[in-house]
Design a protein around this motif. Structure first.
Motif, short mmCIF file in Angstrom:
data_model
loop_
_atom_site.label_atom_id
_atom_site.label_comp_id
_atom_site.label_asym_id
_atom_site.label_seq_id
_atom_site.Cartn_x
_atom_site.Cartn_y
_atom_site.Cartn_z
N SER A 140 1.12 -1.17 -0.21
CA SER A 140 -0.08 -0.14 0.13
C SER A 140 1.04 1.80 0.28
CB SER A 140 -1.23 0.02 1.49
OG SER A 140 -1.65 -0.95 1.36
N TYR A 141 1.87 0.94 0.97
CA TYR A 141 2.41 2.65 0.88
C TYR A 141 4.33 2.25 0.13
CZ TYR A 141 0.02 1.72 5.15
OH TYR A 141 -0.88 1.36 6.15
N ASN A 142 4.65 1.89 -0.35
CA ASN A 142 5.30 1.30 -1.27
C ASN A 142 5.33 0.44 -1.74
OD1 ASN A 142 8.60 2.17 -1.98
ND2 ASN A 142 9.26 0.85 -0.48
N PRO A 143 4.84 0.56 -2.81
CA PRO A 143 3.88 -1.14 -3.78
C PRO A 143 5.64 -1.32 -4.49
CG PRO A 143 3.13 1.18 -4.22
CD PRO A 143 4.16 1.61 -3.14
N ARG A 149 9.98 -6.30 -10.66
CA ARG A 149 11.87 -6.21 -10.17
C ARG A 149 12.26 -5.78 -9.44
NH1 ARG A 149 14.89 -9.57 -13.34
NH2 ARG A 149 13.80 -10.87 -15.09
N CYS A 150 13.18 -5.40 -7.96
CA CYS A 150 12.87 -4.94 -7.40
C CYS A 150 13.95 -3.56 -7.99
CB CYS A 150 14.93 -5.61 -6.67
SG CYS A 150 14.90 -4.87 -5.11
N GLY A 151 13.78 -2.79 -7.74
CA GLY A 151 13.96 -1.05 -8.46
C GLY A 151 15.39 -1.05 -7.20
N ASN A 152 16.15 -2.13 -6.05
CA ASN A 152 17.44 -1.37 -5.81
C ASN A 152 18.57 -2.88 -6.54
OD1 ASN A 152 19.08 -1.22 -4.08
ND2 ASN A 152 19.48 -2.85 -3.02
N CYS A 153 18.09 -3.71 -7.32
CA CYS A 153 18.53 -4.67 -7.65
C CYS A 153 19.17 -5.30 -8.94
CB CYS A 153 19.00 -6.35 -6.61
SG CYS A 153 17.83 -7.16 -6.39
N ARG A 157 12.68 -11.57 -7.75
CA ARG A 157 11.88 -12.18 -5.68
C ARG A 157 11.43 -11.73 -4.90
NH1 ARG A 157 17.60 -15.92 -4.23
NH2 ARG A 157 19.14 -13.93 -4.63
N ILE A 158 10.95 -11.23 -5.42
CA ILE A 158 9.89 -10.55 -4.41
C ILE A 158 8.76 -11.47 -3.84
CG2 ILE A 158 9.25 -8.14 -3.55
CD1 ILE A 158 10.19 -6.68 -5.97
N VAL A 159 9.30 -11.16 -2.43
CA VAL A 159 8.47 -12.34 -2.03
C VAL A 159 7.66 -11.81 -0.15
CG1 VAL A 159 9.81 -14.17 -2.54
CG2 VAL A 159 10.43 -13.60 -0.43
N GLN A 160 6.32 -12.52 0.11
CA GLN A 160 6.19 -11.50 1.21
C GLN A 160 6.94 -12.94 2.34
OE1 GLN A 160 2.05 -13.41 2.62
NE2 GLN A 160 2.31 -11.08 4.02
N ARG A 161 7.69 -12.47 3.15
CA ARG A 161 7.77 -13.90 4.36
C ARG A 161 6.77 -14.58 4.97
NH1 ARG A 161 12.28 -9.83 7.52
NH2 ARG A 161 10.25 -10.98 8.94
N ASP A 162 7.23 -15.90 5.24
CA ASP A 162 6.43 -16.93 6.09
C ASP A 162 6.08 -15.35 6.73
OD1 ASP A 162 5.05 -18.91 5.69
OD2 ASP A 162 6.34 -19.31 7.74
N ASP A 163 7.42 -15.09 8.10
CA ASP A 163 7.05 -14.58 9.04
C ASP A 163 5.88 -13.37 8.98
OD1 ASP A 163 8.46 -16.44 10.63
OD2 ASP A 163 10.53 -14.95 10.93
N ASP A 164 5.54 -12.65 7.87
CA ASP A 164 5.06 -11.24 7.95
C ASP A 164 3.52 -12.14 7.66
OD1 ASP A 164 7.29 -10.13 8.04
OD2 ASP A 164 7.79 -9.60 6.13
N ARG A 165 3.58 -12.81 7.32
CA ARG A 165 1.80 -13.60 7.16
C ARG A 165 0.82 -12.98 8.03
NH1 ARG A 165 1.60 -16.12 2.33
NH2 ARG A 165 3.66 -16.72 1.73
N GLU A 166 -0.07 -12.83 8.02
CA GLU A 166 -0.99 -12.08 8.97
C GLU A 166 -1.66 -12.84 9.90
OE1 GLU A 166 -5.85 -10.65 10.06
OE2 GLU A 166 -4.97 -10.61 7.78
N GLU A 167 -1.43 -14.59 9.77
CA GLU A 167 -1.71 -15.12 11.44
C GLU A 167 -0.71 -15.52 11.61
OE1 GLU A 167 -0.90 -17.67 7.20
OE2 GLU A 167 -1.91 -16.19 7.81
N LYS A 168 0.36 -15.29 11.71
CA LYS A 168 1.94 -15.23 11.98
C LYS A 168 2.18 -13.73 12.59
CE LYS A 168 3.30 -19.22 10.77
NZ LYS A 168 4.41 -19.19 10.04
N VAL A 169 1.60 -12.80 12.12
CA VAL A 169 1.57 -11.42 12.97
C VAL A 169 0.87 -11.52 13.98
CG1 VAL A 169 1.48 -9.18 12.48
CG2 VAL A 169 2.20 -10.25 11.53
#
Length: 215
Positions: A140-143, A149-153, A157-169
């Motif tokens: 939402s804030y910095n898509p 592709r990553c704007g930096n490199c 491989r831009i992914v949602q880390r497993d630790d960042d999924r809502e149920e884990k949060v």
């Protein structure tokens, strides 16, 4: 100066720590970052961290203390440190106090960032990370770039880390409320806790912290 940036996962501790490193001239000690580095390295200690973190659970005190002790003896941390993500339990707080006392030091201030739970869930579950370089985006804030592709490199491989999924949060937040929040009472008794509104623009939160530290 030794200080703790305190708050639930996603409150902005890591972001604010990076600003304070320049202002105070002391290093950020993030057990979260160090544990992720250990996991990525595939070390024996990293594998132990992985068993807990992939389930959204707190890592046992003994493992965190082992990691932290190794960091505190390094030269750049001798004049003070900004503790980000540690301590996470009252027992860890007591262990930290004891280690610092042995060095003739003490926690001088605890900056407690206060952010509502739903805002935390939105912040973390919307994050996307580049596996190649670590660049972080938010849907939402910095898509991520529309190219995928990553704007930096340039990696795709831009992914949602497993630790960042809502149920884990939500699991981590529940653990924080039960096991970590009581730390404020521990340090509150020493008169060194300052509560800060952690919502709004990053720069605004930084100014609130600086006003407390007199920087």
């Amino acid at each position: 100066m030794d200080l703790i940036l305190f708050g639930p996962p996603g409150a902005g501790k890591g972001t604010q720590s990076k600003f304070l490193v320049d202002r105070l001239g002391i290093p950020q000690i993030s057990t979260g970052d160090m544990m992720r580095a250990e996991r990525k390295s595939g070390s024996a200690l990293g594998k132990k961290f992985d068993e807990y973190m992939t389930q959204g659970l707190l890592v046992p005190d003994s493992l965190v203390i082992e990691l932290l002790r190794n960091r505190l003896v390094q030269a750049d941390a001798k004049g003070g440190a900004i503790f980000d993500g540690y301590p996470r339990t009252v027992d860890q707080a007591k262990a930290l106090d004891a280690m610092l006392a042995e060095m003739g030091r003490r926690i001088e201030k605890v900056i407690a960032l206060e952010v509502p739970t739903e805002a935390i869930v939105d912040r973390i579950s919307g994050r996307r990370s580049c596996e190649a370089c670590g660049q972080v985006y938010h849907v939402s804030y910095n898509p991520p770039p529309s190219t995928g592709r990553c704007g930096n490199c340039g990696s795709d491989r831009i992914v949602q880390r497993d630790d960042d999924r809502e149920e884990k949060v939500r699991t981590r937040n529940a653990v924080y409320l039960e096991n970590t929040l009581p730390i404020l009472a521990h340090y509150g008794d020493k008169g060194i806790v300052a509560k800060v509104d952690g919502t709004g623009a990053v720069e605004d939160v930084t100014r609130r912290i600086e006003s407390i530290l007199g920087k």
